[in-house]
Design an enzyme around this catalytic site. Sequence first.
Site, PDB file in Angstrom:
ATOM      1  NE  ARG A  27      22.332  34.007  12.708  1.00 23.82           N
ATOM      2  CZ  ARG A  27      23.031  34.970  13.303  1.00 23.82           C
ATOM      3  NH1 ARG A  27      22.498  35.645  14.296  1.00 23.82           N
ATOM      4  NH2 ARG A  27      24.248  35.232  12.916  1.00 23.82           N
ATOM      5  CE  LYS A  53       6.970  21.485   0.188  1.00 23.12           C
ATOM      6  NZ  LYS A  53       6.671  20.714  -1.032  1.00 23.12           N
ATOM      7  CD  GLU A  74      -1.532  23.660  -6.598  1.00 22.80           C
ATOM      8  OE1 GLU A  74      -1.596  22.444  -6.352  1.00 22.80           O
ATOM      9  OE2 GLU A  74      -0.457  24.258  -6.813  1.00 22.80           O
ATOM     10  CE  LYS A 116       0.384  22.644   1.785  1.00 27.03           C
ATOM     11  NZ  LYS A 116       0.890  23.583   0.813  1.00 27.03           N
ATOM     12  CD  GLU A 171       7.992  17.340  -0.600  1.00 25.26           C
ATOM     13  OE1 GLU A 171       7.305  18.381  -0.489  1.00 25.26           O
ATOM     14  OE2 GLU A 171       8.552  17.012  -1.646  1.00 25.26           O
ATOM     15  NE  ARG A 191       4.545  20.165   2.557  1.00 22.55           N
ATOM     16  CZ  ARG A 191       4.631  21.299   3.218  1.00 22.55           C
ATOM     17  NH1 ARG A 191       5.109  21.314   4.443  1.00 22.55           N
ATOM     18  NH2 ARG A 191       4.241  22.425   2.664  1.00 22.55           N
ATOM     19  CG  ASN A 225       5.343  18.533  -4.737  1.00 24.43           C
ATOM     20  OD1 ASN A 225       4.941  19.686  -4.791  1.00 24.43           O
ATOM     21  ND2 ASN A 225       6.283  18.146  -3.901  1.00 24.43           N
ATOM     22  CG  HIS A 264       3.198  20.644  -8.077  1.00 17.42           C
ATOM     23  ND1 HIS A 264       1.925  20.116  -8.098  1.00 17.42           N
ATOM     24  CD2 HIS A 264       3.089  21.836  -7.428  1.00 17.42           C
ATOM     25  CE1 HIS A 264       1.091  20.944  -7.469  1.00 17.42           C
ATOM     26  NE2 HIS A 264       1.770  21.992  -7.060  1.00 17.42           N
ATOM     27  CG  HIS A 282       7.652  22.984 -10.374  1.00 12.55           C
ATOM     28  ND1 HIS A 282       8.084  22.410  -9.199  1.00 12.55           N
ATOM     29  CD2 HIS A 282       6.579  23.742 -10.043  1.00 12.55           C
ATOM     30  CE1 HIS A 282       7.298  22.814  -8.197  1.00 12.55           C
ATOM     31  NE2 HIS A 282       6.384  23.613  -8.691  1.00 12.55           N
ATOM     32  CG  HIS A 297       2.026  27.117  -9.531  1.00  9.28           C
ATOM     33  ND1 HIS A 297       3.179  26.388  -9.691  1.00  9.28           N
ATOM     34  CD2 HIS A 297       1.326  26.502  -8.528  1.00  9.28           C
ATOM     35  CE1 HIS A 297       3.188  25.387  -8.834  1.00  9.28           C
ATOM     36  NE2 HIS A 297       2.080  25.428  -8.109  1.00  9.28           N
TER      37      HIS A 297
END
Length: 360
Positions: free
Chosen positions: A120, A142, A184, A226, A236, A240, A244, A247, A251, A264
């Site tokens: 956990r 993330k 990026e 960032k 987000e 935030r 992206n 992205h 993606h 990426h």
Amino acid sequence: MQTLNVALGERSYPIYIGRGLLDDGALIRRHIARPRVAIVTNDVVGPLYLERVRTALEKQGVATSAVVLPDGEAHKDWVTLNRVFDALLEGRCERSTTLVALGGGVIGDMAGFAAATYQRGMPFVQIPTTLLAQVDSSVGGKTAINHPLGKNMIGAFFQPRAVIADTATLDSLPDRELRAGVAEVIKYGLIRDAEFFVWLETNLEALLARDAGALAFAIERSCANKAEVVARDETEQGERALLNLGHTFGHAIEAGLGYGQWLHGEAVAAGTMMAAELSRRLGWIDDVVVARIESLHRRAGLPVQGPRLPLQTYLDLMAGDKKVEGGQLRLILLRAIGEAVIHADAGRDAIAAAIDARCA
Ligand code: NAD
Ligand code: GLY
């Protein structure tokens, strides 16, 4: 060494940026509660840097073990993640053991997810070794693995205790990977830092030549951007999402081609050009702005067009994006260089036309 802070109350943490930090066991030790770590790396980065990190930590009295995963985006999946859990359980790692990610974004995202979920949650430190990871993925918490139906679809927000970016590790990074990281970096200029975009227009070749000053500046400026966004919107709920840019299209390229075909950062570059094209079609930016964005990407050796997948494949994959809300796709588009917005009303036909115009 430069130090930035990600301001998240009691979960705030530093980002250290400098050459030779891998060997600074005392610095790493400062962020480890109990003197035991498990280092997650891969079979490319491990042979280069693992022993150095272990030696530095062991000199500080920290017991270390290592989990060496197969390299590559294609392994950012359940099967590989489970190898981390196997190793942690077999090694009787406790909840207080610190997990250290040593590698690029794939290792950072997977190790972070393992840290978020093992017993956990266990303490976690990021040691990013690619440009992309040093400017983006190691910061902000993330973590995720991919699913065949969508990129980074299974994951958690889980912040590290520290980010230790040794810029000397970039000396061994292949050129193509360095360029992917630049995608990026350009992103920050486009979404919120026009002055940085202009700096990149002037200094891109120095950055690509790995000039130490240019690299340090670009990493520090990217992380500062960032950190500011993450501090305001950790999970987000709004702002935030601007991180992206490109992205959602990107993606779809990564998943549509099969993970690992395009890097990426390459997919983000082509996706950013699709977002710029759509912004132009909406009348928000003009041809001159699109040409500036395209020129910077071209100079960085990044793709400015996506692969010609069927349009329906793009649209289907984009429809599963994490930014979809109430069935409506929300895209990050540009109002100007340095100003991005979240837009939900572009419409299927306009999106398809922009993709079509930017496929080779
Ligand atoms: P990567 O982790 O696959 O690393 C790229 C390649 O470089 C790999 O082959 C790796 O083994 C190798 N490598 C790493 N460091 C090296 C070094 N110093 N010298 C030589 N080789 C080295 O890819 P990446 O571009 O670092 O990261 C991409 C991943 O990051 C994607 O999965 C993406 O989804 C994720 N990402 C996450 C976030 C986030 O906020 N969590 C943000 C952006 C991207
Ligand atoms: N890379 C996007 C984010 O961290 O939000």
